[in-house]
Design a protein around this motif. Structure first.
Motif, PDB file in Angstrom:
ATOM      1  N   CYS A 140      -0.755   2.315   7.157  1.00 50.43           N
ATOM      2  CA  CYS A 140      -0.799   3.596   6.079  1.00 50.43           C
ATOM      3  C   CYS A 140      -1.432   3.288   4.982  1.00 50.43           C
ATOM      4  CB  CYS A 140       0.687   3.483   5.643  1.00 50.43           C
ATOM      5  SG  CYS A 140       1.103   4.762   4.287  1.00 50.43           S
ATOM      6  N   MET A 141      -2.358   4.060   4.542  1.00 48.79           N
ATOM      7  CA  MET A 141      -3.348   3.779   3.552  1.00 48.79           C
ATOM      8  C   MET A 141      -3.303   4.625   2.411  1.00 48.79           C
ATOM      9  SD  MET A 141      -5.418   1.622   5.097  1.00 48.79           S
ATOM     10  CE  MET A 141      -6.781   1.580   4.034  1.00 48.79           C
ATOM     11  N   ALA A 142      -3.540   4.185   1.332  1.00 45.66           N
ATOM     12  CA  ALA A 142      -3.299   4.764   0.134  1.00 45.66           C
ATOM     13  C   ALA A 142      -4.336   4.257  -1.069  1.00 45.66           C
ATOM     14  CB  ALA A 142      -2.057   4.578  -0.264  1.00 45.66           C
ATOM     15  N   TRP A 143      -4.500   5.242  -2.084  1.00 40.71           N
ATOM     16  CA  TRP A 143      -4.942   4.977  -3.237  1.00 40.71           C
ATOM     17  C   TRP A 143      -4.214   4.985  -4.502  1.00 40.71           C
ATOM     18  CZ3 TRP A 143     -10.198   3.508  -3.693  1.00 40.71           C
ATOM     19  CH2 TRP A 143     -10.968   3.716  -2.534  1.00 40.71           C
ATOM     20  N   CYS A 183      -7.433   0.612  -3.420  1.00 37.85           N
ATOM     21  CA  CYS A 183      -7.154   1.031  -2.200  1.00 37.85           C
ATOM     22  C   CYS A 183      -5.944   0.149  -1.674  1.00 37.85           C
ATOM     23  CB  CYS A 183      -8.067   1.291  -1.037  1.00 37.85           C
ATOM     24  SG  CYS A 183      -8.962  -0.107  -0.549  1.00 37.85           S
ATOM     25  N   ALA A 184      -4.945   0.545  -0.791  1.00 38.05           N
ATOM     26  CA  ALA A 184      -4.074  -0.201  -0.490  1.00 38.05           C
ATOM     27  C   ALA A 184      -3.722   0.050   1.064  1.00 38.05           C
ATOM     28  CB  ALA A 184      -2.867  -0.184  -1.351  1.00 38.05           C
ATOM     29  N   VAL A 207       5.042  10.124   1.409  1.00 37.95           N
ATOM     30  CA  VAL A 207       4.909  10.352  -0.025  1.00 37.95           C
ATOM     31  C   VAL A 207       5.786   9.280  -0.974  1.00 37.95           C
ATOM     32  CG1 VAL A 207       6.688  12.089   0.043  1.00 37.95           C
ATOM     33  CG2 VAL A 207       5.024  11.964  -1.935  1.00 37.95           C
ATOM     34  N   GLY A 208       7.047   8.833  -0.450  1.00 38.84           N
ATOM     35  CA  GLY A 208       7.633   8.118  -1.241  1.00 38.84           C
ATOM     36  C   GLY A 208       7.282   6.734  -1.477  1.00 38.84           C
ATOM     37  N   TYR A 209       6.349   6.280  -0.538  1.00 41.69           N
ATOM     38  CA  TYR A 209       5.544   4.876  -0.861  1.00 41.69           C
ATOM     39  C   TYR A 209       4.664   4.895  -2.142  1.00 41.69           C
ATOM     40  CZ  TYR A 209       7.683   3.189   3.308  1.00 41.69           C
ATOM     41  OH  TYR A 209       8.721   3.003   4.372  1.00 41.69           O
ATOM     42  N   VAL A 252      -1.704   7.717  -6.160  1.00 42.59           N
ATOM     43  CA  VAL A 252      -2.472   8.747  -6.413  1.00 42.59           C
ATOM     44  C   VAL A 252      -2.525   9.579  -5.017  1.00 42.59           C
ATOM     45  CG1 VAL A 252      -4.849   9.514  -6.743  1.00 42.59           C
ATOM     46  CG2 VAL A 252      -4.083   7.426  -7.736  1.00 42.59           C
ATOM     47  N   THR A 253      -2.727   8.988  -3.945  1.00 38.09           N
ATOM     48  CA  THR A 253      -2.760   9.864  -2.765  1.00 38.09           C
ATOM     49  C   THR A 253      -2.307   8.810  -1.412  1.00 38.09           C
ATOM     50  OG1 THR A 253      -4.026  11.204  -1.164  1.00 38.09           O
ATOM     51  CG2 THR A 253      -5.244   9.722  -2.543  1.00 38.09           C
ATOM     52  N   ILE A 254      -1.914   9.389  -0.414  1.00 36.94           N
ATOM     53  CA  ILE A 254      -1.728   8.744   0.704  1.00 36.94           C
ATOM     54  C   ILE A 254      -2.041   9.483   1.836  1.00 36.94           C
ATOM     55  CG2 ILE A 254       0.854   9.288   0.852  1.00 36.94           C
ATOM     56  CD1 ILE A 254       1.581   6.489   1.447  1.00 36.94           C
ATOM     57  N   ILE A 255      -2.331   8.478   2.991  1.00 32.68           N
ATOM     58  CA  ILE A 255      -2.719   9.125   4.480  1.00 32.68           C
ATOM     59  C   ILE A 255      -2.160   8.350   5.398  1.00 32.68           C
ATOM     60  CG2 ILE A 255      -4.937   7.899   4.622  1.00 32.68           C
ATOM     61  CD1 ILE A 255      -6.368  10.408   5.750  1.00 32.68           C
ATOM     62  N   ASP A 256      -1.415   9.094   6.417  1.00 30.47           N
ATOM     63  CA  ASP A 256      -0.907   8.257   7.621  1.00 30.47           C
ATOM     64  C   ASP A 256      -1.744   8.273   8.720  1.00 30.47           C
ATOM     65  OD1 ASP A 256       1.398  10.941   8.223  1.00 30.47           O
ATOM     66  OD2 ASP A 256      -0.506  10.696   8.905  1.00 30.47           O
TER      67      ASP A 256
END
Length: 126
Positions: free
Chosen positions: A33-36, A95-96, A104-106, A48-52
């Motif tokens: 799971c990747m996010a900014w 990035c994380a 979205v909760g994460y 900011v945003t997340i992509i699964d």
């Protein structure tokens, strides 16, 4: 483990655009799971945003319609296209990645992400 390295930050005028990149290396065969996130001085880091894994995306309201997250699985790179930048977007961007559930909760729980890049500074000035 996966290592993350961001690039692409810089200084732009309001209304300008930047494209951030996050290159992953190491154990990239796993699904993450990747996010900014971004960090304003003196404040908590905010999602900011997340992509699964299925490339479903979610954005915080303040960037909807302006920012777009995407990933290039072949090159193990995550992107954040930022358009119509505003001074209030000025922050350090990270990035994380996390293993496991994604959604979205994460975005509200940066501590749930076990892997982080070193950050790249975005400055939007008039």
């Amino acid at each position: 483990q996966v290592q993350l390295v961001e690039s692409g930050g810089g200084s732009v005028q309001p209304g300008g655009s930047l494209r951030l990149a996050c290159a992953a290396s190491g154990d990239t065969d796993r699904s993450y799971c990747m996010a900014w996130f971004r960090h304003f001085p003196g404040k908590e880091r905010e999602g900011v945003t997340i992509i699964d894994g299925r490339s479903s995306t979610t954005y915080r309201n303040s960037v909807k319609g302006r920012f777009a997250i995407s990933k290039d699985n072949a090159n193990n790179t995550l992107y954040l296209q930022m358009n119509s930048l505003k001074p209030e977007d000025t922050a350090m961007y990270y990035c994380a990645a996390r293993v496991g559930a994604c959604g979205v909760g994460y975005l509200n729980f940066p501590s749930e992400f076990g892997y982080w890049g070193q950050g790249t500074q975005v400055t939007v000035f008039a």
